[in-house]
Design a protein around this motif. Structure first.
Motif, PDB file in Angstrom:
ATOM      1  N   GLY A 114       0.759  -1.239   0.000  1.00 50.65           N
ATOM      2  CA  GLY A 114       0.000   0.000   0.000  1.00 50.65           C
ATOM      3  C   GLY A 114       0.787   1.285   0.000  1.00 50.65           C
ATOM      4  N   ALA A 115       2.123   1.233   0.013  1.00 50.64           N
ATOM      5  CA  ALA A 115       2.930   2.452  -0.076  1.00 50.64           C
ATOM      6  C   ALA A 115       3.144   2.770  -1.556  1.00 50.64           C
ATOM      7  N   HIS A 116       2.479   3.776  -2.069  1.00 50.61           N
ATOM      8  CA  HIS A 116       2.458   4.002  -3.512  1.00 50.61           C
ATOM      9  C   HIS A 116       3.215   5.253  -3.961  1.00 50.61           C
ATOM     10  N   THR A 117       3.874   5.949  -3.041  1.00 49.71           N
ATOM     11  CA  THR A 117       4.673   7.111  -3.407  1.00 49.71           C
ATOM     12  C   THR A 117       6.078   6.928  -2.849  1.00 49.71           C
ATOM     13  N   ALA A 122       9.800   5.184   1.322  1.00 46.91           N
ATOM     14  CA  ALA A 122      10.975   5.479   2.152  1.00 46.91           C
ATOM     15  C   ALA A 122      10.659   5.315   3.627  1.00 46.91           C
ATOM     16  N   ALA A 123       9.460   5.745   4.041  1.00 50.35           N
ATOM     17  CA  ALA A 123       9.072   5.604   5.440  1.00 50.35           C
ATOM     18  C   ALA A 123       8.960   4.136   5.835  1.00 50.35           C
ATOM     19  N   ARG A 124       8.468   3.305   4.918  1.00 48.08           N
ATOM     20  CA  ARG A 124       8.311   1.881   5.218  1.00 48.08           C
ATOM     21  C   ARG A 124       9.658   1.166   5.339  1.00 48.08           C
ATOM     22  N   VAL A 125      10.596   1.500   4.457  1.00 48.91           N
ATOM     23  CA  VAL A 125      11.870   0.763   4.430  1.00 48.91           C
ATOM     24  C   VAL A 125      12.948   1.427   5.272  1.00 48.91           C
ATOM     25  N   GLY A 126      12.650   2.595   5.850  1.00 41.94           N
ATOM     26  CA  GLY A 126      13.599   3.243   6.727  1.00 41.94           C
ATOM     27  C   GLY A 126      14.779   3.879   6.027  1.00 41.94           C
TER      28      GLY A 126
END
Length: 337
Positions: A114-117, A122-126
């Motif tokens: 669901g991270a599409h931008t 970047a926030a998800r993968v740190g």
């Protein structure tokens, strides 16, 4: 292979033909595998996509029921001994530019979830957004990610996983990998069922609806030949809400992002066990009114309601009495116009 023709490679500038073969669409996939049940065909398409080469890996299997499909999955993509179980990893290994595979896996997993931008990824993968630009570029050019444009508004395109089997691996296999590798695939698939329905089958149904409008819907159905087909987002300030429109079709002579674009059709596609209701039609009417109020030429736009489980009597009656409403079920997606 494309890298051999670029940069400082010896073959740069020598290509005379760039022949790109895309995957089969939903209707072609159903015919290719000989599947007569449209729901089974949809679910197989959502998992394997339209890659014809997978036929060699699953043999002569032609599932004709949900039970048949479940057994096929347990023998192939959910079976650690089968090549398709590790297909996503094989695909990543084939590209020499992908060195830090853990990062690329993390990016694909974030997009699938669901991270599409770039910012959300970047926030998800740190990582910092700037640190991901090269990896995102590689994944796009290699065909792992695709950009989905808003056909009406100039805004940043969203990213989505292009290959269904990669999305299936990220969402259904990886979270339960230890269970699959312990040969308890049936239990793992049961645990992943909510994810299958919401994040695999649901988006696939929306994609199939757009394919149908772009490739198979009759001119009479849409009120003209379709050109660009995609999605958009419409804000409703008065209602303090936002509408995500699953299907937006523009005429063949209409450019993207025109603030006064003519809109051929608006559609809503929901993969639900319940029949679609007249409230779905009212939602599309509200979206059409909002677009007209913002200067789009949508007064004669057809309203398309796509229902995996059909339509209730009230909606069916409303559609019969109106020339601007079309109801599209799985049967029509698979063989109708």
């Amino acid at each position: 292979m494309a890298e051999l023709l670029s940069g400082t490679k010896a073959l740069r500038g020598r290509a005379e033909l760039d022949l790109r073969l895309g995957p089969f669409d939903y209707r072609q996939t159903a015919g290719y595998y000989g599947i007569e049940d449209p729901l089974v065909a949809l679910h197989l398409y959502a998992i394997l996509g339209g890659t014809p080469g997978y036929r060699d890996l699953i043999g002569t299997a032609s599932p004709q029921s949900s039970g048949d499909l479940r057994e096929l999955l347990l023998q192939t993509v959910a079976n650690p001994s089968h090549a398709l179980f590790s297909e996503a990893e094989y695909l990543l290994r084939e590209d020499p530019r992908i060195v830090e595979r853990s990062l690329y896996h993390s990016i694909l997993g974030a997009v699938a979830d669901g991270a599409h931008t770039p910012t959300a990824i970047a926030a998800r993968v740190g990582r910092q957004v700037t640190a991901l630009s090269h990896a995102l570029s590689v994944l796009r050019t290699a065909g792992f990610l695709r950009r989905r444009e808003d056909v009406l508004r100039r805004r940043r395109p969203v990213l989505e996983v292009a290959d269904p089997i990669v999305r299936f691996t990220d969402l259904v296999i990886d979270p339960y990998r230890a269970v699959y590798e312990d040969r308890r695939g049936r239990r793992a698939l049961e645990q992943a069922e909510p994810t299958l329905r919401s994040q695999i089958y649901g988006p696939a149904f929306e994609q199939v609806a757009r394919e149908w409008v772009a490739r198979y819907a009759a001119t009479e159905t849409l009120g003209g030949p379709a050109g660009q087909v995609g999605t958009t987002v419409v804000n409703d300030a008065r209602g303090r809400s936002q509408y995500e429109v699953d299907v937006v079709a523009l005429p063949v002579d209409q450019a993207l992002h025109d603030p006064h674009a003519r809109i051929l059709a608006l559609g809503e596609a929901k993969d639900s066990d319940s029949p679609r209701k007249v409230v779905d039609l009212h939602r599309l009417e509200r979206i059409r009114d909002l677009l007209i109020g913002r200067g789009y030429r949508a007064g004669d736009a057809r309203l398309l309601v796509f229902g995996r489980s059909g339509f209730d009597a009230e909606l069916a009656d409303a559609a019969r009495r109106r020339s601007d409403v079309e109801l599209v079920d799985l049967e029509r997606l698979g063989s109708g116009q």
